[in-house]
Write a protein that holds these residues in place. Structure first.
Motif, PDB file in Angstrom:
ATOM      1  N   HIS A 148      -4.609   6.888   2.889  1.00  0.00           N
ATOM      2  CA  HIS A 148      -4.385   5.794   1.949  1.00  0.00           C
ATOM      3  C   HIS A 148      -4.571   6.272   0.509  1.00  0.00           C
ATOM      4  N   ARG A 168      10.092  12.394   0.967  1.00  0.00           N
ATOM      5  CA  ARG A 168       9.550  13.761   1.086  1.00  0.00           C
ATOM      6  C   ARG A 168       9.584  14.393  -0.292  1.00  0.00           C
ATOM      7  N   GLY A 198       9.932   7.779   9.482  1.00  0.00           N
ATOM      8  CA  GLY A 198       8.807   6.889   9.238  1.00  0.00           C
ATOM      9  C   GLY A 198       8.038   6.579  10.498  1.00  0.00           C
ATOM     10  N   GLY A 235      -6.010   8.812  12.461  1.00  0.00           N
ATOM     11  CA  GLY A 235      -6.425  10.038  13.113  1.00  0.00           C
ATOM     12  C   GLY A 235      -5.496  11.175  12.725  1.00  0.00           C
ATOM     13  N   GLN A 279       0.829  -1.198   0.000  1.00  0.00           N
ATOM     14  CA  GLN A 279       0.000   0.000   0.000  1.00  0.00           C
ATOM     15  C   GLN A 279       0.868   1.255   0.000  1.00  0.00           C
ATOM     16  N   TYR A 299       0.883   4.317  16.469  1.00  0.00           N
ATOM     17  CA  TYR A 299       2.191   4.512  15.852  1.00  0.00           C
ATOM     18  C   TYR A 299       2.833   5.765  16.442  1.00  0.00           C
ATOM     19  N   PHE A 315       4.619   7.165   1.762  1.00  0.00           N
ATOM     20  CA  PHE A 315       5.093   5.974   2.434  1.00  0.00           C
ATOM     21  C   PHE A 315       4.516   4.728   1.777  1.00  0.00           C
ATOM     22  N   LEU A 339       0.618  -3.463   9.998  1.00  0.00           N
ATOM     23  CA  LEU A 339       1.091  -2.722   8.835  1.00  0.00           C
ATOM     24  C   LEU A 339       2.376  -2.023   9.210  1.00  0.00           C
ATOM     25  N   VAL A 340       3.422  -2.312   8.448  1.00  0.00           N
ATOM     26  CA  VAL A 340       4.736  -1.752   8.724  1.00  0.00           C
ATOM     27  C   VAL A 340       5.090  -0.787   7.606  1.00  0.00           C
ATOM     28  N   PHE A 341       5.555   0.386   7.998  1.00  0.00           N
ATOM     29  CA  PHE A 341       5.830   1.465   7.055  1.00  0.00           C
ATOM     30  C   PHE A 341       7.317   1.684   6.867  1.00  0.00           C
ATOM     31  N   GLY A 342       7.667   2.197   5.690  1.00  0.00           N
ATOM     32  CA  GLY A 342       9.032   2.613   5.430  1.00  0.00           C
ATOM     33  C   GLY A 342       9.279   4.004   5.973  1.00  0.00           C
ATOM     34  N   GLN A 343      10.472   4.539   5.673  1.00  0.00           N
ATOM     35  CA  GLN A 343      10.861   5.849   6.182  1.00  0.00           C
ATOM     36  C   GLN A 343      10.263   6.996   5.378  1.00  0.00           C
ATOM     37  N   GLN A 351       1.201  11.711   3.442  1.00  0.00           N
ATOM     38  CA  GLN A 351       1.086  12.465   4.686  1.00  0.00           C
ATOM     39  C   GLN A 351       1.462  13.915   4.433  1.00  0.00           C
ATOM     40  N   GLY A 404       2.457  17.371   9.490  1.00  0.00           N
ATOM     41  CA  GLY A 404       1.725  17.494  10.738  1.00  0.00           C
ATOM     42  C   GLY A 404       0.352  16.865  10.748  1.00  0.00           C
ATOM     43  N   ARG A 405       0.069  16.019   9.769  1.00  0.00           N
ATOM     44  CA  ARG A 405      -1.248  15.393   9.678  1.00  0.00           C
ATOM     45  C   ARG A 405      -1.135  13.880   9.699  1.00  0.00           C
ATOM     46  N   GLY A 406      -2.283  13.226   9.768  1.00  0.00           N
ATOM     47  CA  GLY A 406      -2.301  11.771   9.682  1.00  0.00           C
ATOM     48  C   GLY A 406      -2.092  11.314   8.248  1.00  0.00           C
ATOM     49  N   LEU A 407      -1.842  10.017   8.084  1.00  0.00           N
ATOM     50  CA  LEU A 407      -1.627   9.466   6.751  1.00  0.00           C
ATOM     51  C   LEU A 407      -2.964   9.173   6.076  1.00  0.00           C
ATOM     52  N   LEU A 422       0.221   8.668  16.343  1.00  0.00           N
ATOM     53  CA  LEU A 422      -0.891   8.473  15.422  1.00  0.00           C
ATOM     54  C   LEU A 422      -1.681   7.234  15.797  1.00  0.00           C
ATOM     55  N   TYR A 468       0.740   5.406   1.001  1.00  0.00           N
ATOM     56  CA  TYR A 468       0.039   6.426   1.781  1.00  0.00           C
ATOM     57  C   TYR A 468       0.719   7.772   1.563  1.00  0.00           C
TER      58      TYR A 468
END
Lengths: 110, 114
Positions: A45, A105, B43, B106, A33, B36, A88, A98-102, A37, A40-43, B90, A35
């Motif tokens: 999809h 930007r 990340g 959120g 997946q 998170y 991401f 769910l594991v995210f990368g770094q 961001q 300063g906000r949430g991610l 998060l 995402y």
């Protein structure tokens, strides 16, 4: 644990150009997946691609998946200033995590 | 429609003080819930996830704990904050089962421990 790794870490392009971001992962996946961001906000999809798919489109987004290389790419065509954000990739470990990368930007210059 | 509420948006706490961040989901039942943490420009690190009331899985041994006292409520706590607990927290949810693949996030809590 870190499953996905994005490349490049940062990307700056001119408005109207295409932006390509890459993601590599380590283990077998059912889906991958992407995402977005805003600062300063949430991610949010963007798009999901399944392991049996090679390419998927959604508006100006194109995602590819190469399971033999354990890699995916996200292409944003005809970029706009509003596309400025961090992007991401994420994969599922086990059944629940769910594991995210770094992240990459992305800066779009007007 | 489903919504997720996370508060407060920003928090400044002294070292050694307690912490309680709350997250609630509306419009769905029996969601998987996640906490998170994100360091500046980095990340997301998975801290905790829960597949049901009272069921908490911890990913990183640390100064934090999580609880799920109700189906759609997820709480992140600490008894004594450390400087290293600073970050952007998060909360997220997704549906159980095969259909529940994507996460809904959120708006986050920016925690500064001074």
């Amino acid at each position: 644990s870190q499953q996905g790794e994005e490349d490049p870490q940062a990307l700056s392009i001119q408005e109207g150009e295409n932006a390509t971001m890459n993601c590599s992962y380590k283990t077998s996946i059912n889906n991958l997946q992407w995402y977005r961001q805003n600062s300063g906000r949430g991610l949010v999809h963007l798009i999901l691609i399944r392991s049996n798919e090679r390419e998927k489109h959604s508006g100006r987004l194109r995602v590819t998946l190469d399971t033999s290389k354990k890699s995916s790419s996200l292409l944003i065509t005809a970029s706009r200033a509003a596309d400025t954000a961090s992007y991401f990739c994420a994969t599922v470990e086990g059944a629940q995590k769910l594991v995210f990368g770094q992240g990459t930007r992305l800066t779009i210059n007007p | 429609s489903q919504t997720i509420h996370q508060w407060p948006a920003t928090l400044v706490q002294p070292v050694g003080s307690p912490l309680s961040l709350e997250c609630t989901v509306e419009g769905t039942s029996n969601p998987n819930l996640y906490w998170y943490r994100q360091a500046a420009g980095r990340g997301l690190q998975l801290l905790f996830y829960s597949v049901g009331i009272g069921q908490i899985s911890s990913e990183v041994p640390q100064n934090l704990s999580a609880s799920r006292p109700q189906d759609r409520q997820f709480i992140l706590s600490s008894k004594k904050l450390l400087l290293s607990d600073s970050g952007f927290y998060l909360c997220a949810w997704r549906s159980q089962g095969a259909r529940g693949e994507k996460l809904f996030f959120g708006s986050g809590t920016q925690l500064s421990v001074l």
